[in-house]
Design an enzyme around this catalytic site. Structure first.
Site, PDB file in Angstrom:
ATOM      1  CD  GLU A 194      21.111   0.857 -15.237  1.00  0.00           C
ATOM      2  OE1 GLU A 194      20.312   0.038 -15.845  1.00  0.00           O
ATOM      3  OE2 GLU A 194      22.066   0.809 -15.363  1.00  0.00           O
TER       4      GLU A 194
ATOM      5  CB  CYS B 274      24.962   0.479 -15.743  1.00  0.00           C
ATOM      6  SG  CYS B 274      24.115   0.591 -17.483  1.00  0.00           S
TER       7      CYS B 274
END
Lengths: 515, 515
Positions: free
Chosen positions: B265, B302
């Site tokens: 990620e 994120c």
């Protein structure tokens, strides 16, 4: 039925201006017409652009229309009738009965995926309802469903001109997942490919699907495939072929600015493990079944039993003698193409020339231009372990038997062997305990474990896994045969607090009657 | 509770002889003890060898013991008590309440996966029973189930010292799938990592799990991570971090003799799309919620809303003024580390220096060594389109608002934008039609779509997707949060005509009472 020598770009035909593809009849070694135009980089780009443009309307057409489209492709392939069968036989030298069977498998696959599409389980619908009173914070309404990745590039395989080619498993599963497909036709059967592409085109028109949902490009050099895999609009790749070819596509895909998944089925020697009690009780029957599998379809199955591990002890000599006899009754096999034939002959010669490798027996001598002589060799376990190239795949009717002094030798070979598509165990009830000991390593080494059978003959069903750890495939998390293959081309999307009108159909609340 | 400065190799402690890792307290900028020994290549190899040796016994321990192990890890983490909370606060400058919440999420995640393990749906059991009378050939008995890939390398993330770190989501889902884990501790919170590693070690001992099921290595340079990803025994990688870091691991994994999947990620600017009616009716409320999300946790999620698309028209000026006011009330944020702080300051300065980019407003001035000043900028759509770096992620409390003259400009930006973790829509009922038009492209661009909310705040549940198309992640087919994350670490295995005694437990016939 005319045979189009043109490229199939989103429902239109276009004369290919790249290097042309010439079919060769393996039985005679001669070229057969017409010359099929090769694609230029522009042709590939046009096909990919059309696929990208078709992605949203194809998704939006809904599951029932998608399923009907898959069924229409099956019908149009059947409607090609003997023209298709004859052309495929001419281009591959596979017998008509095999091609007929493969056509049945191909249309069966398309219809299986039509059922899968309608059933909808693959959408993996998950709903976590809102919890407005949860402490310390409320939970929103969260729903997941899966959609297609986007346009998929499919590379036809040489050895299944229908079932792993233009409208084969990868195309069927990608279309089922909602992904447009751009096929790179295999140069070994360009006419067969063109006929099937015509059938798909007719199904596209009949079902009023967006034209870009299917295109097919051809080409005699690697540039066409490379252009396809590196086109920024392609989102995944399906391939069945050689290890070198698969590795090249993996490298291209990984080096893209946006890397994409590659599902390459590459090479496997499909070890067969004969256990002592089975060997003692039925050496001859196992040997006969082994040679039948080794020579089936000219030995040109991905699941061909290239390696057999034979324990020393009662039955071993009987087994080897029976292999020799069974081979002696085998005709020479006409392989799929001059290139495959040349590779097989080189592999077989290298094996024959390896010190310590002995010939067990052979079939009839090769005479025709692409003929290969079925042959089995034997080597002892220590030498097998010492010579890495002995575990390389030789695509065609050549097998290697490894004599194992004990169970530990057999286990050691399996611990060290690369990933495989299949591993077959031949066992009697008294062998089960020994087999159980080996199972954990076998599960790590192959996608499919069989008992008292051979990997040749792959059922198209829900539980099939035709895949396996690298280098059998590039991605052991999937299968290229059976309904689970749809997993390859899906990704999950989550919707949080989405008003009902904006939710995809699959995620809307159902009334009890609908559920 | 002592704080071990050693490596955790398969249940034993070992002084690290590689480059040591020093923790820094971001609030003061000062080093805090002890020095954590770095791993050598030999340490990494030992951890991987132990993980490979543990794979079979860990699988064989069965699902109930595996679930209990996950629960034991949760209990042991809770038993660390305030020691863990205090150390994590010291090393990250995140507030105690946030760390407490994150600990809850971490243990909740472990318990969720314990339930998932027991439930067993993830095994994807499929059974095609034999059809002995089928024509032209009988069908064998074919059964599929899924098992773990093998040892998994997990890289701890800087911004979630518990939930995406040593015993975070990747570790929990890999252990749930039956895969041993080797963690590379994040150098930003080595003490927190050591405490959690101790907790996992205690759970391993308490549950009598094979020692190699968990190891943790540390290191101040990239060589440790590279050695881990390229170790031949590692079968998959989980990573949360920077785009550069993720791309480096992807390249290492693809270049291995046996390539392996990487779940990285990496970066996302999480576009927020404000629609005209919502803007006209509640500009101020949306602006306040936006700034709350932008500055939450120092903007170090994120899912931080780095980009907001604002339509021209009624409410736009109100929105910008409200953003300015909301920012003015924001304190400076202490970021996680000097390196993250430096990168944020550079990114913010580059944005401020870009012609056509104007500052909307700022929070309190930065004073402490790792402090950042929350800031929002505005630019028009044409300029945004013209300057590629404006869509780069700036990790921290910096946002960019793009003024869109019309719906087409907004749609154009979304067509061209890279893959994202989340996209949020702010809509009123009258905006639904316009939102519906955009949904097909949004579904292709992100793993999670939200309405009238922000992506910060990720539920750990069954329907969550914390993932998305490249470059948000390396592999848009999966999620790193929620129960679906177990999919990452599984592969299917098929068993054909396997005698009942040899079938895995999951595939045996059930009596009706068991089913």
């Amino acid at each position: 039925m005319s045979l189009s020598p043109d490229l199939f770009i989103a429902g239109t035909r276009r004369a290919g201006r790249g290097d042309p593809v010439h079919a060769v009849a393996p039985a005679t070694g001669e070229r057969i017409g017409p010359a099929f135009g090769g694609a230029t980089a522009e042709d590939v780009a046009d096909a990919c652009a059309a696929a990208a443009a078709a992605f949203r309307p194809y998704r939006a057409a809904g599951l029932e229309r998608r399923a009907a489209f898959l069924e229409a492709i099956a019908e149009e392939i059947e409607a090609l009738g003997d023209t298709l069968i004859e052309r495929a036989v001419l281009e591959t030298a596979l017998p008509p009965a095999r091609i007929l069977g493969e056509r049945g498998r191909t249309v069966g696959q398309l219809r299986l995926f039509a059922r899968v599409v309608r059933q909808g389980d693959w959408q993996e619908v998950r709903i976590d309802p809102a919890l407005p009173d949860r402490q310390p914070a409320p939970r929103p309404d969260i729903r997941m469903g899966r959609i297609g990745l986007g346009p998929v590039a499919v590379f036809g395989a040489s050895n299944f001109p229908l079932a792993f080619s233009v409208a084969g498993g990868d195309t069927a599963s990608a279309l089922a997942a909602g992904c447009p497909v751009v096929v790179k036709a295999h140069p070994g059967h360009p006419g067969t490919s063109a006929l099937v592409a015509e059938a798909v085109d007719r199904a596209v028109a009949r079902c009023a699907m967006p034209a870009g949902v299917f295109s097919m490009v051809a080409g005699a050099n690697h540039a066409v495939g490379a252009a396809l895999v590196t086109d920024e609009r392609i989102c995944a790749v399906g391939f069945t072929g050689s290890r070198a070819g698969g590795l090249a596509l993996m490298a291209l895909a990984a080096a893209r600015p946006r890397p994409i998944p590659v599902y390459a089925e590459m090479s496997s020697i499909n070890p067969v493990l004969v256990f002592p009690h089975a060997l003692a009780s039925r050496a001859e029957a196992v040997a006969n079944a082994y040679i039948a599998s080794l020579t089936l379809g000219g030995g040109q199955f991905c699941t061909n039993p290239g390696l057999l591990l034979l324990p020393e002890g009662p039955g071993a000599e009987t087994f080897l003698r029976a292999v020799e006899s069974a081979l002696a009754a085998q005709p020479a096999a006409t392989l799929l193409s001059p290139a495959i034939h040349a590779a097989h002959q080189a592999g077989q010669a290298a094996l024959a020339a390896t010190p310590g490798v002995d010939c067990i027996g052979t079939g009839a001598e090769a005479r025709g231009p692409c003929e290969a002589r079925p042959t089995a060799f034997v080597v002892d376990a220590a030498r097998f372990d010492a010579i890495p190239h002995l575990s390389d795949e030789i695509f065609g009717p050549t097998g290697l038997v490894v004599r194992c002094p004990d169970a530990a030798a057999m286990a050691g070979i399996m611990e060290r062997i690369e990933g495989q598509l299949t591993i077959a165990l031949h066992i009697d009830a008294a062998d089960e305990e020994a087999a159980a000991t080996l199972l954990p390593v076998l599960e790590e080494k192959a996608g499919r474990l069989l008992v008292n059978g051979f990997g040749t003959g792959v059922e198209v069903c829900d539980a099939m896994v035709h895949g396996g750890p690298f280098p059998a495939t590039s991605d052991g998390r999937s299968t290229s045969v059976g309904s689970y293959a749809i997993e390859r081309f899906l990704r999950p999307v989550c919707y949080q607090d989405m008003p009902p009108a904006l939710l995809p159909e699959m995620l809307r609340d159902r009334t009890p009657q609908q559920a």
